[in-house]
Structure formats: structure tokens, C-alpha cells
Design an enzyme around this catalytic site. Structure first.
Site, PDB file in Angstrom:
ATOM      1  CB  CYS A  57      41.965  32.543  32.904  1.00 15.36           C
ATOM      2  SG  CYS A  57      41.456  30.880  33.310  1.00 15.36           S
ATOM      3  CG  ASN A 110      38.653  28.610  30.743  1.00 12.86           C
ATOM      4  OD1 ASN A 110      39.726  29.018  30.300  1.00 12.86           O
ATOM      5  ND2 ASN A 110      38.172  28.983  31.915  1.00 12.86           N
ATOM      6  CG  HIS A 148      38.973  34.112  29.996  1.00 13.30           C
ATOM      7  ND1 HIS A 148      39.761  33.190  29.332  1.00 13.30           N
ATOM      8  CD2 HIS A 148      38.619  33.516  31.174  1.00 13.30           C
ATOM      9  CE1 HIS A 148      39.872  32.101  30.078  1.00 13.30           C
ATOM     10  NE2 HIS A 148      39.189  32.271  31.189  1.00 13.30           N
TER      11      HIS A 148
END
Ligand code: ACO
Length: 333
Positions: free
Chosen positions: A118, A290, A260
């Protein structure tokens, strides 16, 4: 040697049309919309359709066309492609080369994939900044494009609720002499002592996919959610504070914070750690879940296109991911 400041010339994003709601997931595993919203803030996520070429390079091609239009550039103006994907289109060749082909770029520009989970897109920004600053390249396409649905275990309620597909890109170039756009400061890290907290064990060189493996649960991602949660809050907050301090500015100088988008509770906890006003925090995790390294560039693009982020704004970006990798970037848009 002449140095240049780095400017975001244009951004773009692409999200697949197909929406998978919490209610849809609750038909398959023992969970509920209410549980998922309470623990994560997520309501729905997008799912790629390969028949529409919604793989990482295909989504990136569509997002890049929007960014090129915003930057008033053409595909052959791009002289370097940096692409982050946790699971690219295929092991070889890389997705950045596929993207070059799909965009019709004929200038033979370098095309590189990076996997830092990520944090991948965040990892690419300091690299692109260094290459712009030194004059090595003029227009660098920085991509975060992810199809997590391809390796999500849809029978594991611990992980399947969390992820979605999508892509965000930015084209980085030189700021003109009379412009004040710049990347002030960056920090990257990886704490490999926590590498086993989030892992996909099979499919690489260590564990080749066999009939037996495909029939077993060992092919899937495993996650220690609570350990990741704690590490994410601590590291993103520390990195965010560091880049602002390194720029010799204060939290009051930050116009927008784009963390994030993994879990609303993580985002809120990071904001509280350094007393950041909630109205300045960019949040879209409820719509997309996500999307790994795509979350930050997608959110950046959405806030720019909505007219909320304006030229001259100071933007703080932070991410974390498997590794445990992490990074933060502080910039003037
Ligand atoms: N629905 C209902 N119950 C569930 C679900 C679900 N989907 N998932 C877990 N539970 C249960 C558990 O089994 C547990 O039950 P038990 O108490 O009987 O054992 C209970 O709910 C509580 O589980 P916890 O793990 O304590 O729940 P928590 O509040 O920690 O939330 C979550 C779990 C949402 C995964 C959270 O820990 C989290 O978001 N962690 C970070 C994960 C993350 O960000 N990962 C991505 C990293 S980025 C990258 O690189 C991809």
C-alpha cells in the site's frame, strides 16, 4: 547543476463501475453491514472486470488519459513511467510496459514496476522528485493501480471486507521559475520485523502454485489486523510529523492531509495523534475500501477535481502497507 522544483502537472483516476456492497459480502461470509461500518468505515468497494480490461495497466491507461488532459500533454510527452502494484497484470513483462503499450507511447521511455504494497505510490514520489530535480526526466507518470479482488480470499471475513480495486495517477514535472509548487520533504521506511503480519505466501518463487495448494487455504493472504492497526497509526503519525518538521513548517501550515485509506478508525487515530482538524482530512474509504497503493492518488485526484484542493495548498500525504512499509510526503500543489 541547475535544479528544478517538482510540480504535480495533472492527476487522474479510474474506478471500475461494479460496486460490491457490505450486504453483498454478508451473503457469502458471516458478517454484517453494521459490523463492517463500525470497525472500518467501509460501505462498498469497486471490483474489476477483466473483460473490460480493468487490470492494473488497463485501469492505469484510462486514469492517465485524464491526467494528460489535465496537464495539457500527450502520451509521448511522458518520458518515464513508474508504476506501483501489489499484484501486477502478470509476473512478466511488467505492468508499466503494458501501460506504455496501451497508451500508444512510441518514445521507448523507461517503464518500471515497484511493489511496496500500500505504500508503493508513496515510495515512488521521492524517486520521481529526485529525477525531476536533477533534470533527468521532464514528465514522469507515477501510477498506483491495484486489483486486490484477484487475490482476496472471499471466504475469509477477516480480510475480504477490507479491499477493493482502482487506480490513481499523477504526472510530475518541473515547476516554472515563477511558480512555487514543490515537494518540501519526504520520508520512507520499512520495518521488516513485522513482515509476517500481512503476507501472501504463495504464487512467488518460494511457493509455486500447485493443484494441492490451490485446493488448500494456504494460497491466500494472512493478516494480523490488530498489529497492523497499531503499527499503522504509530508510523503514519510519526512520518507525517517528521516531513512537516523537515519542511520547517507546522501542522497549522497543512491545508489537506491525505492518509492511506485502509480503515476510518486508523485515519481518525492518526489525526488525533497530531491534533489535526478533521475537516482537513481527506476521506473516501467508505466508497472504495482499501485499494492499496491507489488510495492516496485516487483521493488526491478526487479532491483536486472537486475544486477543494487548489494551487498553492500544502498537502500532507502518508501511507503504510505490508512489509511493513511506510512513507510520507509533504508538498505544495
Ligand atoms: N464480521 C464480523 N466479525 C468479524 C469480522 C467480520 N468481517 N472479522 C473479524 N470478526 C470478528 C473476529 O473473529 C473477532 O471475534 P472473536 O472476538 O470472537 O475472536 C472479533 O470480530 C473482533 O476481531 P478483531 O480482529 O479484534 O477486530 P478489530 O476491531 O481489530 O477489527 C480489522 C479488525 C477491521 C481487520 C482491524 O484490525 C483493521 O482494520 N486492521 C488493519 C488492517 C489493515 O489496514 N490492513 C491493510 C494493510 S495495508 C496493505 O498493505 C494491504
Amino acid at each position: 547543476m541547475k535544479q528544478f522544483n517538482t510540480k504535480i502537472l495533472g492527476t487522474g483516476s479510474y474506478m471500475p463501475d461494479k460496486i460490491l456492497t457490505n450486504y453483498d459480502i454478508a451473503k457469502r461470509v458471516d458478517t454484517s453491514h453494521e459490523w463492517i461500518v463500525e470497525r472500518t468505515g467501509i460501505h462498498e468497494r469497486r471490483i474489476s472486470d477483466l473483460s473490460k480490461d480493468e487490470n492494473p495497466s488497463g485501469m492505469a491507461a484510462r486514469a492517465t488519459l485524464k491526467a494528460l488532459e489535465a496537464a495539457n500533454l500527450t502520451p509521448n510527452d511522458i518520458d518515464c513511467i513508474l508504476l506501483s502494484s501489489t499484484m501486477a497484470d502478470q509476473p512478466m513483462p511488467n505492468a508499466a510496459s503494458m501501460l506504455q503499450f496501451k497508451l500508444g507511447i512510441t518514445n521507448n521511455c523507461p517503464a518500471l514496476d515497484v511493489n511496496a504494497a500500500c505504500s508503493g505510490w508513496m515510495y515512488l514520489l521521492p524517486m520521481a522528485d529526485a529525477m525531476i530535480k536533477t533534470g533527468m526526466y521532464k514528465h514522469i507518470l507515477v501510477v498506483g493501480s491495484e486489483m486486490l479482488s484477484s487475490f482476496n480470499n472471499w471466504d475469509d471475513r477477516n480480510t475480504c471486507i477490507l479491499f477493493g480495486d482502482g487506480c490513481g495517477v499523477a504526472i510530475l514535472g518541473r515547476a516554472a521559475e515563477n511558480e512555487d509548487s514543490k515537494i518540501y520533504s519526504t520520508v520512507l521506511s520499512s520495518d521488516s520485523s513485522k513482515k509476517d503480519h500481512l503476507a501472501l505466501w504463495a504464487g512467488g518463487s518460494n511457493m509455486k502454485l500447485t493443484h494441492e495448494l490451490l485446493d488448500s487455504k494456504d494460497q491466500w493472504m494472512t493478516m494480523n489486523g490488530q498489529e497492523i492497526f497499531k503499527a499503522a497509526v504509530k508510523t503514519m503519525a510519526a512520518h507525517a510529523e517528521k516531513v512537516v518538521k523537515d519542511a520547517e513548517l507546522t501542522i497549522n501550515d497543512v491545508d489537506w492531509f491525505i492518509p492511506h485509506q485502509a480503515n476510518l478508525r486508523i485515519i481518525e487515530a492518526v489525526g488525533q495523534r497530531f491534533n489535526f482538524p478533521t475537516e482537513k482530512v481527506v476521506i473516501n474509504v467508505q466508497k472504495y475500501a482499501n485499494t492499496s497503493s491507489a488510495t492516496v492518488p485516487v483521493a488526491l485526484d478526487e479532491w483536486i477535481r472537486a475544486g477543494k484542493i487548489k494551487r498553492g495548498d500544502n498537502i500532507l500525504l502518508a501511507a503504510f502497507g505490508a512489509g511493513l512499509t511506510a512513507g510520507a510526503v509533504f508538498l505544495k500543489y
